[in-house]
Design a protein around this motif. Structure first.
Motif, short mmCIF file in Angstrom:
data_model
loop_
_atom_site.label_atom_id
_atom_site.label_comp_id
_atom_site.label_asym_id
_atom_site.label_seq_id
_atom_site.Cartn_x
_atom_site.Cartn_y
_atom_site.Cartn_z
N GLY A 237 -14.10 -7.51 -1.72
CA GLY A 237 -13.58 -6.44 -0.97
C GLY A 237 -12.52 -6.71 0.13
N GLY A 238 -11.94 -7.73 -0.06
CA GLY A 238 -10.95 -8.28 1.03
C GLY A 238 -9.42 -7.54 0.83
N VAL A 239 -9.30 -6.82 -0.06
CA VAL A 239 -7.93 -6.07 -0.25
C VAL A 239 -7.99 -4.78 0.14
CG1 VAL A 239 -6.00 -5.77 -1.66
CG2 VAL A 239 -7.37 -7.80 -1.88
N GLN A 240 -7.01 -4.22 1.15
CA GLN A 240 -7.02 -2.72 1.18
C GLN A 240 -5.38 -2.39 1.17
OE1 GLN A 240 -7.96 -2.48 5.56
NE2 GLN A 240 -9.86 -1.70 4.80
N ARG A 241 -5.47 -1.22 0.21
CA ARG A 241 -3.96 -0.65 0.31
C ARG A 241 -3.34 0.27 1.29
NH1 ARG A 241 -1.78 3.53 -3.75
NH2 ARG A 241 0.37 2.73 -4.19
N ILE A 242 -2.46 0.05 1.77
CA ILE A 242 -2.14 0.88 3.11
C ILE A 242 -0.89 1.85 2.61
CG2 ILE A 242 -1.17 1.14 5.38
CD1 ILE A 242 -2.80 -1.89 5.60
N VAL A 243 -0.64 2.89 2.72
CA VAL A 243 0.33 3.73 2.16
C VAL A 243 0.79 4.61 3.31
CG1 VAL A 243 1.14 5.76 0.47
CG2 VAL A 243 -0.95 4.16 -0.11
N GLY A 244 2.37 4.41 3.22
CA GLY A 244 3.09 4.83 4.56
C GLY A 244 3.20 6.32 4.22
N ILE A 245 3.26 7.20 5.21
CA ILE A 245 3.49 8.71 4.89
C ILE A 245 5.01 8.97 5.66
CG2 ILE A 245 2.74 10.96 5.59
CD1 ILE A 245 -0.04 9.92 5.39
N PRO A 246 5.81 9.60 5.16
CA PRO A 246 5.68 10.39 4.00
C PRO A 246 6.56 9.43 2.72
CG PRO A 246 7.73 10.94 5.17
CD PRO A 246 6.86 10.03 6.07
N SER A 247 6.87 8.13 3.06
CA SER A 247 7.77 7.48 2.05
C SER A 247 6.88 7.17 0.85
CB SER A 247 8.18 6.29 2.52
OG SER A 247 6.95 5.27 2.82
N GLY A 248 5.32 7.07 1.03
CA GLY A 248 4.60 6.85 -0.18
C GLY A 248 4.59 5.29 -0.48
N ARG A 249 5.11 4.39 0.18
CA ARG A 249 5.57 2.87 -0.02
C ARG A 249 4.09 2.10 0.47
NH1 ARG A 249 11.04 1.47 2.43
NH2 ARG A 249 10.83 3.26 3.54
#
Length: 94
Positions: free
Chosen positions: A46-58
């Motif tokens: 579980g060592g990977v986290q996805r971080i999504v920017g708002i509002p770009s969605g990147r």
């Protein structure tokens, strides 16, 4: 160069089907060896986290290192990672 193209083809196939077969795992292990094994261990723990920017969605990925000092690395999918393995295996070879 051929190994990179083969790896890219496997990753595209995985992305398209949204699943991973045993054959694909075997190919990736053959191509990437110990780095693949380390990456799978990190994923399993579980060592990977996805971080999504708002509002770009990147998206950027925060990855926990395997070392005891628990370094955290930022990975930009398909482009760059701040870990030592990326530097030595990719940047250093250019």
């Amino acid at each position: 160069m051929a190994a990179s193209a083969a790896g890219d083809a496997v990753f595209r196939s995985i992305k398209a089907s949204n699943s991973v077969s045993d054959e694909q795992l075997s190919i990736l292990h053959f191509l990437y060896g110990k780095n693949f094994e380390r990456a799978m261990r990190i994923l399993d723990q579980g060592g990977v986290q996805r971080i999504v920017g708002i509002p770009s969605g990147r998206a950027v990925y925060q990855v926990a290192g395997e070392s005891k000092n628990s370094d955290q690395y930022l990975c930009f999918a398909e482009h760059h990672c701040t870990c030592y393995a990326f530097f030595y295996e990719t940047v250093n070879r250019v």
